[in-house]
Design an enzyme around this catalytic site. Sequence first.
Site, short mmCIF file in Angstrom:
data_model
loop_
_atom_site.label_atom_id
_atom_site.label_comp_id
_atom_site.label_asym_id
_atom_site.label_seq_id
_atom_site.Cartn_x
_atom_site.Cartn_y
_atom_site.Cartn_z
CE LYS A 199 -3.96 2.27 1.98
NZ LYS A 199 -3.44 3.56 1.46
CE LYS A 366 -8.70 2.56 4.21
NZ LYS A 366 -8.86 3.93 3.70
#
Length: 497
Positions: A199, A366
């Site tokens: 990420k 996430k």
Amino acid sequence: MAETSKRLEKTALLAGLLQRLRPEEIELVVAYLSGRTRQKKTGIGYRALQAAMGPAAEMPRLEVIDVDRALEAISTTQGPGSEQRRRGLLSALLTASTAAEQRFLAGLLTGELRQGALEGLMADAVAKASGISLSRVRHAVMMAGDIAPVARAALEHGEAALAQYSIQLFRPVQPMLAQSAEDIEGAMQELGEAALEFKMDGARVQVHRSGDEVMVFSRQLNDVTAAVPEIVETVRALPARDLILDGEVLSLRPDGRPQPFQITMRRFGRKLQVDRMRSELPLSSFWFDLLYLDGAELLEQPQTRRFAALKALTPPEFLIPGVVTADPAIAGQFLARSLAAGHEGVMAKALDARYAAGGRGQSWLKVKQAHTLDLVILAAEWGSGRRKGWLSNLHLGARDTRKGGFAMLGKTFKGLTDEMLAWQTEELLRLEIGRDAYTVFVEPKLVVEIAFNEIQVSPRYVSGLALRFARVKRYRTDKTVDEADTFETVQRMAGAV
């Protein structure tokens, strides 16, 4: 709408209304009940409303079309004396409204509607009113980026009219979004075998190409092509005729580690000297999705197939680093690799996930090093001591997709630098809608990333929850309020649902 919290009842009410509308009213009604006007910017704020508010009409006589015409006149009035003319137009609109209509218009124009007809619910109502499947309506909304024109097409012409809302080159689609997961173990438990990716803390971009023509769009779907010539060159060199890519662009340090987000975003400033900025802050691209390739729409293909096609197209150095695993231990090691490389954490994606443009489903999760949420500033309190004269203590809210508005989760003044204090004071005063002796209340338009230790039960706030040891990480000027985290996400992280 405001009197029931039941989704099916809300849907039935909306569907019944939609079926009674004239064609020219549909887009306006759908936009208004979703909390938006046709005019992107009306220039009407809380203080202007207060100044223009007069006695309410006793009998209703306003048509929806009348409201649109008035707002159009207000938003396009310019030149000497325009402020006074705008005030007069607004006053005329409000005095022609009943008390209930005044309340609705005030909520609409300040972004504070509370009746709960949000876009997801409106899609349900359009499907029910038109007899078209919900999946077909949702797909059209994804492609159009706006439910209002889709609603008119569906209700006026039926399912065949939705064919126009398919993916098209150089018409950007809303990016797919991710939910927050508390930790990597929770993400793996939720998804099972998953595709994990670094990420990255960069600028999200969507790139469209047809032949030699390339356009780059920001997260907000703005054309930023001129600011990123090296990205254009990279995409133009790929072995494809037509494509749409989704990915991140970052400015890297000489050692390969990412620059802070704010440094990368300098490349997207309004006043650019592109050649100089390119030399000082060159951008690197990392693609993680392929939405369209040489005439084939890939949105409905599972994540594994989209990524396989991307991998066959793109040199390895332009691919987001990733691994596919069902093993939590391997996932933990991959998270450690990402953090060691200077990135935020990992994305975990279900292998069968379709690309839900504009959606924030459970198929993308996430996981960051610390708990973080993107929240909206609702108000700020004046500082004292060294911070006197600055707005300091921020009131934080999460989007409430069920009731509408925002669920307050606490306050924080921690993590703010002097530069941030000065900037937020100026921005928040510009958004002011009212104040008392200590607090300035603002339009909910600024998104801030908040780090925190845990979520705790709190009778102090109506939401029933509060963030413990909340601190400001950064402002997310690249995000709109619609992209802020939801109260449902907060409840899930807290184990409350």
